[in-house]
Design a protein around this motif. Structure first.
Motif, PDB file in Angstrom:
ATOM      1  N   THR A 124       0.808  -1.228   0.000  1.00 10.77           N
ATOM      2  CA  THR A 124       0.000   0.000   0.000  1.00 10.77           C
ATOM      3  C   THR A 124       0.840   1.276   0.000  1.00 10.77           C
ATOM      4  N   SER A 125       2.104   1.196   0.414  1.00 12.18           N
ATOM      5  CA  SER A 125       2.943   2.403   0.416  1.00 12.18           C
ATOM      6  C   SER A 125       4.413   2.038   0.517  1.00 12.18           C
ATOM      7  N   GLY A 126       5.248   2.998   0.173  1.00  7.48           N
ATOM      8  CA  GLY A 126       6.679   2.839   0.360  1.00  7.48           C
ATOM      9  C   GLY A 126       7.034   2.799   1.840  1.00  7.48           C
ATOM     10  N   THR A 127       6.314   3.556   2.633  1.00  6.94           N
ATOM     11  CA  THR A 127       6.556   3.588   4.077  1.00  6.94           C
ATOM     12  C   THR A 127       6.293   2.205   4.683  1.00  6.94           C
ATOM     13  N   GLY A 128       5.179   1.585   4.271  1.00  6.92           N
ATOM     14  CA  GLY A 128       4.865   0.233   4.740  1.00  6.92           C
ATOM     15  C   GLY A 128       5.930  -0.766   4.293  1.00  6.92           C
ATOM     16  N   PHE A 141      19.603  13.415   4.946  1.00  2.90           N
ATOM     17  CA  PHE A 141      19.032  14.273   3.904  1.00  2.90           C
ATOM     18  C   PHE A 141      17.994  13.463   3.133  1.00  2.90           C
ATOM     19  N   THR A 142      16.737  13.515   3.586  1.00  2.00           N
ATOM     20  CA  THR A 142      15.681  12.717   2.983  1.00  2.00           C
ATOM     21  C   THR A 142      14.329  13.172   3.501  1.00  2.00           C
ATOM     22  N   PHE A 143      13.295  12.531   3.010  1.00  2.00           N
ATOM     23  CA  PHE A 143      11.931  12.714   3.486  1.00  2.00           C
ATOM     24  C   PHE A 143      11.750  11.876   4.760  1.00  2.00           C
ATOM     25  N   SER A 144      10.916  12.344   5.670  1.00  2.00           N
ATOM     26  CA  SER A 144      10.774  11.697   6.979  1.00  2.00           C
ATOM     27  C   SER A 144      10.370  10.224   6.895  1.00  2.00           C
ATOM     28  N   ALA A 145       9.705   9.832   5.800  1.00  2.00           N
ATOM     29  CA  ALA A 145       9.260   8.439   5.676  1.00  2.00           C
ATOM     30  C   ALA A 145      10.428   7.458   5.628  1.00  2.00           C
ATOM     31  N   SER A 146      11.649   7.938   5.300  1.00  2.00           N
ATOM     32  CA  SER A 146      12.823   7.055   5.325  1.00  2.00           C
ATOM     33  C   SER A 146      13.165   6.649   6.744  1.00  2.00           C
ATOM     34  N   ALA A 147      12.830   7.485   7.723  1.00  2.00           N
ATOM     35  CA  ALA A 147      13.254   7.256   9.105  1.00  2.00           C
ATOM     36  C   ALA A 147      12.109   6.825  10.010  1.00  2.00           C
ATOM     37  N   GLU A 158      17.694  -0.056   0.597  1.00  2.00           N
ATOM     38  CA  GLU A 158      17.733   1.111  -0.289  1.00  2.00           C
ATOM     39  C   GLU A 158      16.358   1.750  -0.352  1.00  2.00           C
ATOM     40  N   ASP A 159      16.286   3.005  -0.036  1.00  2.00           N
ATOM     41  CA  ASP A 159      15.054   3.758  -0.239  1.00  2.00           C
ATOM     42  C   ASP A 159      15.110   4.333  -1.656  1.00  2.00           C
ATOM     43  N   ALA A 160      14.494   3.599  -2.591  1.00  2.00           N
ATOM     44  CA  ALA A 160      14.479   4.004  -3.997  1.00  2.00           C
ATOM     45  C   ALA A 160      13.114   4.594  -4.371  1.00  2.00           C
ATOM     46  N   ALA A 161      12.421   5.158  -3.360  1.00  2.00           N
ATOM     47  CA  ALA A 161      11.076   5.715  -3.589  1.00  2.00           C
ATOM     48  C   ALA A 161      11.086   6.770  -4.685  1.00  2.00           C
ATOM     49  N   GLU A 162      12.207   7.490  -4.803  1.00  2.00           N
ATOM     50  CA  GLU A 162      12.288   8.578  -5.789  1.00  2.00           C
ATOM     51  C   GLU A 162      13.088   8.162  -7.020  1.00  2.00           C
ATOM     52  N   ALA A 163      13.517   6.907  -7.062  1.00  2.00           N
ATOM     53  CA  ALA A 163      14.553   6.539  -8.036  1.00  2.00           C
ATOM     54  C   ALA A 163      14.177   5.375  -8.943  1.00  2.00           C
ATOM     55  N   GLY A 197      14.912  -3.292  -1.120  1.00  2.00           N
ATOM     56  CA  GLY A 197      14.763  -1.953  -1.699  1.00  2.00           C
ATOM     57  C   GLY A 197      13.300  -1.565  -1.622  1.00  2.00           C
ATOM     58  N   ILE A 198      13.029  -0.283  -1.432  1.00  2.00           N
ATOM     59  CA  ILE A 198      11.627   0.115  -1.430  1.00  2.00           C
ATOM     60  C   ILE A 198      11.337   1.050  -2.598  1.00  2.00           C
ATOM     61  N   LEU A 199      10.115   0.907  -3.133  1.00  2.00           N
ATOM     62  CA  LEU A 199       9.633   1.789  -4.200  1.00  2.00           C
ATOM     63  C   LEU A 199       8.348   2.451  -3.718  1.00  2.00           C
ATOM     64  N   SER A 200       8.037   3.618  -4.268  1.00  2.00           N
ATOM     65  CA  SER A 200       6.784   4.301  -3.941  1.00  2.00           C
ATOM     66  C   SER A 200       6.060   4.690  -5.226  1.00  2.00           C
ATOM     67  N   PHE A 201       4.747   4.544  -5.181  1.00  2.00           N
ATOM     68  CA  PHE A 201       3.894   4.994  -6.293  1.00  2.00           C
ATOM     69  C   PHE A 201       2.903   6.018  -5.778  1.00  2.00           C
ATOM     70  N   ASN A 202       3.370   6.852  -4.855  1.00  2.00           N
ATOM     71  CA  ASN A 202       2.542   7.926  -4.314  1.00  2.00           C
ATOM     72  C   ASN A 202       2.235   8.943  -5.424  1.00  2.00           C
ATOM     73  N   GLY A 203       1.318   9.854  -5.144  1.00  2.00           N
ATOM     74  CA  GLY A 203       0.782  10.741  -6.169  1.00  2.00           C
ATOM     75  C   GLY A 203       1.798  11.577  -6.918  1.00  2.00           C
TER      76      GLY A 203
HETATM   77  C1  LIG Z   1       7.752   9.190  -1.108  1.00  2.00           C
HETATM   78  C2  LIG Z   1       8.891   8.725  -0.296  1.00  2.00           C
HETATM   79  C3  LIG Z   1       8.748   7.709   0.660  1.00  2.00           C
HETATM   80  C4  LIG Z   1       7.428   7.151   1.082  1.00  2.00           C
HETATM   81  O1  LIG Z   1       6.679   6.534   0.141  1.00  2.00           O
HETATM   82  P1  LIG Z   1       5.079   6.443   0.361  1.00  2.00           P
HETATM   83  O2  LIG Z   1       4.645   5.531  -0.737  1.00  2.00           O
HETATM   84  O3  LIG Z   1       4.545   7.832   0.203  1.00  2.00           O
HETATM   85  O4  LIG Z   1       4.842   5.882   1.710  1.00  2.00           O
HETATM   86  C5  LIG Z   1       9.880   7.262   1.307  1.00  2.00           C
HETATM   87  N1  LIG Z   1      11.082   7.798   1.069  1.00  2.00           N
HETATM   88  C6  LIG Z   1      11.264   8.784   0.190  1.00  2.00           C
HETATM   89  C7  LIG Z   1      12.636   9.308  -0.031  1.00  2.00           C
HETATM   90  C8  LIG Z   1      10.175   9.312  -0.500  1.00  2.00           C
HETATM   91  O5  LIG Z   1      10.357  10.330  -1.345  1.00  2.00           O
END
Ligand SMILES: *Cc1c(COP(=O)(O)O)cnc(C)c1O
Length: 372
Positions: free
Chosen positions: A57-61, A83-89, A161-166, A183-189
């Motif tokens: 359901t999310s990259g955070t999950g 240096f990142t978005f809070s969801a990494s931590a 690897e937080d690859a949510a943006e990559a 590795g994590i991916l995100s498909f947020n808006g």
């Molecule tokens: C968007 C993002 C996330 C979180 O992904 P969600 O799908 O919104 O939970 C995590 N880390 C980084 C760096 C992001 O940009």
């Protein structure tokens, strides 16, 4: 006359999404899981060339489930890029563990390998071996994975690897998200492709994928009744959402190409003619998806002047991520810093970068900035 609003990064549908969503309706695979989830996972596996995908359901999950599978528990420490978005931590704290923040280097703006090693040595002297390392590919620029993986292997600490943006970024053909244990991916808006909301965990093995699927669907034991031997989570992606993902995968390469073209246009416009710097060039062998185009002004005041002028012209922009070691919520966490992320936060700005911007749109942004 007010011109139309230009957004930082808005959803950009390809046209094929509704076909997959319609199929889900036609077959009543609205729920539970179904062919779109399997199809989306297969598409992603083919794209990444290695690894097994669990759609969530999310990259955070996804990050939460990665930390659980690496055994992170109450009282542990996890090394995390500052240096990142809070969801990494944040997911570190869900488990009662503590983040230890590591600053960035200037070539990629990601985790500084030298500081990482220094942090590991110091934490070991303090008597606590960190349980995991979370490295981020910020704004789609790959981190220095060769050095980071070498250090991680030397000290035997697994990497997430937080690859949510990559999504789409790589180093010599190895895709971001496939270097680490997870590795994590995100498909947020606002990401390079979107399912309206969603994420995925990239796993090394099929066993890890199956474990992720198990944990993300309430950890149900094999039995006719509902029986549980472990704590579960409700993190599995739905078949409707995955249908949007399948449509988006058909246009991912186009989206990457357009974002890169946006960045190159800004770079060509600002380099040598203004006192504005664009984000670092790709080191040799690196390929960045350029999810967001970023610039560095001379100073905080200069950055604010640009940001406010854009705002007055109905153009959205945003300062670069505020480092986690400066966030009030993480004030009591240990950090290893070198001033790089603080400087970027002061001077940096994200510009409208969507793949659905027209050449007129991007000209409008670039011309306004140049006129300042
Ligand atoms: C968007 C993002 C996330 C979180 O992904 P969600 O799908 O919104 O939970 C995590 N880390 C980084 C760096 C992001 O940009």
């Amino acid at each position: 006359m007010t011109q139309n609003k230009l957004w930082l990064s808005s959803p950009h549908m390809g046209g094929g999404e509704q076909k997959y969503v319609q199929q889900a309706f036609d077959t009543n695979w609205v729920a539970p899981l179904g062919p779109n989830v399997n199809g989306f996972e297969k598409d992603l596996e083919q794209y990444l060339k290695q690894g097994k995908i669990a759609a969530l359901t999310s990259g955070t999950g996804a990050l939460h489930l990665a930390l659980i599978q690496l055994g992170v528990k109450y009282g542990d420490t996890v090394l995390c890029q500052s240096f990142t978005f809070s969801a990494s931590a944040n997911p570190i704290t869900y488990l009662g563990a503590k983040p230890v923040f590591i600053d960035s280097e200037r070539d990629t703006w990601n985790m500084d390998p030298e500081l990482l090693e220094q942090a590991i040595k110091t934490e070991l002297i303090k008597g606590k071996k960190p349980t995991a390392i979370i490295v981020v590919h910020l704004y789609g620029m790959p981190a220095k994975m060769d050095k980071i993986m070498k250090i991680a292997q030397q000290y035997d600490i697994p990497v997430i690897e937080d690859a949510a943006e990559a999504l789409g970024s790589h180093i010599n053909g190895t895709m971001c998200g496939t270097f680490g244990e997870f590795g994590i991916l995100s498909f947020n808006g606002n990401k390079i492709i979107t399912t309206s909301g969603g994420g995925a965990l990239v796993c090394k093995t099929d066993v890890a994928k199956q474990k992720t699927v198990f944990l993300s669907s309430q950890a149900r034991d094999e039995a006719p009744h509902y029986q549980h031997s472990e704590i579960g989570y409700n993190y599995r992606m739905s078949n409707i959402v995955a249908g949007i993902g399948r449509g988006q995968m058909e246009v991912l390469d186009q989206r990457v190409a357009q974002r890169r073209a946006n960045f190159e246009f800004y770079q060509k416009t600002f380099d040598n003619t203004t006192n504005i710097l664009t984000a670092p060039k790709e080191p040799k062998g690196y390929f960045a998806n350029r999810w967001l185009s970023t610039i560095l002004a001379d100073s905080y005041e200069h950055r604010e002047k640009i940001r406010l002028a854009l705002e007055a012209h109905n153009i959205e922009s945003r300062p670069l991520w505020k480092p986690m070691h400066l966030q009030p919520v993480f004030a009591d966490c240990v950090s290893y810093t070198n001033g790089v992320s603080e400087e970027m936060f002061q001077r940096g700005l994200c510009l409208p970068s969507g793949s659905n911007m027209t050449q007129d749109d991007i000209n409008r942004v670039a011309t306004l900035i140049k006129s300042l």
